[in-house]
Scaffold this active site. Sequence first.
Site, short mmCIF file in Angstrom:
data_model
loop_
_atom_site.label_atom_id
_atom_site.label_comp_id
_atom_site.label_asym_id
_atom_site.label_seq_id
_atom_site.Cartn_x
_atom_site.Cartn_y
_atom_site.Cartn_z
CB SER A 122 -0.86 0.11 1.08
OG SER A 122 -0.04 0.10 2.38
CG HIS A 143 -3.12 -1.01 -2.68
ND1 HIS A 143 -3.13 0.33 -2.38
CD2 HIS A 143 -3.18 -1.60 -1.39
CE1 HIS A 143 -3.79 0.40 -0.96
NE2 HIS A 143 -3.71 -0.54 -0.47
CD GLU A 155 -3.51 3.11 -5.30
OE1 GLU A 155 -3.51 4.24 -5.52
OE2 GLU A 155 -3.29 2.43 -4.10
CG ASN A 193 -2.47 4.29 1.77
OD1 ASN A 193 -3.63 4.20 2.27
ND2 ASN A 193 -2.08 2.90 1.36
#
Length: 304
Positions: A122, A143, A155, A193
């Site tokens: 991540s 991800h 992702e 993130n």
Amino acid sequence: MLSGIKTVAIIGSGTMGNGISHVFAQFGFAVHMMDINQAALDKAIGTIGKNMDRQISKGSLSEEEKYNAIGRIKTFTDMYSAVSDADLIVEAATENIELKLNIFRQLDAHAPEHCILASNTSSISLTRIASVTKRPGKVIGMHFMNPVPVMRLVEIINGYGTDHEVTQTIYRLTEQLDKVPCVVNDYPGFISNRILMPLINEAVLALQEGVAGIREIDTIMKLGMAHPMGPLQLADFIGLDTCYSIMNVLHMGFGNQKYAPATLLANMVQAGYLGVKSGEGFYKYTPGSKELVVSSRFVNREWK
């Protein structure tokens, strides 16, 4: 199967690993789930079964489909046996860079030449991960979001040297899993993130500075911004240690003070208040209870 991908090895049987194994098995792939501990693998199979039972209760899966999917999953404690005939490997180990680099060195040594090596990281650079292999063009990020069987986003992260054909293959594969692929490039935090963690960190800073209490912060974001979960509750769900680690990756990667983790977040992690996984973070978690109870450490900030 798409582009010759028939066998998928999943490295790690924790929350993300068993969720990823669940989805691939459900959609017809042969799954090799690998962990160093057989007890962890057995627990993961049990978790997958329970999660499939929930799907059955909602009418999205049949008993026969569950039986067939579970039958497609084999467990391994030996890396070579797990990956030697894999077409795709998805690494889902703990978010620790040295651990991941070591795993990818082993995967590169044992996996077939045609095999694509993916990471569920991540926050860790895919370019860095690819650099320890002899096949950087075949290294990519996948991800998945937690809980994997429910969340539709994947992702996809291109490393600096990822081949275009590999990205296309993983994009189409993601669609085959009934997920929504979004391709991004390899910068700290990627997109998910890079945006989410500073939001969570800002919520912690607002709490730390006494701007508002936990319930107020989370309620404002839920009712005012239509977030399904407030940022502090979400931090507990993700794990405060994970949030802290990712903020450090952003801080180091960009060299910008705005990404420095909040002192309160750092202190809670050091003290072992990690959220759901430890039983207490911003909220207190009691097994069997769904009531959202603010931790007693913060009740003096609540309005009565």
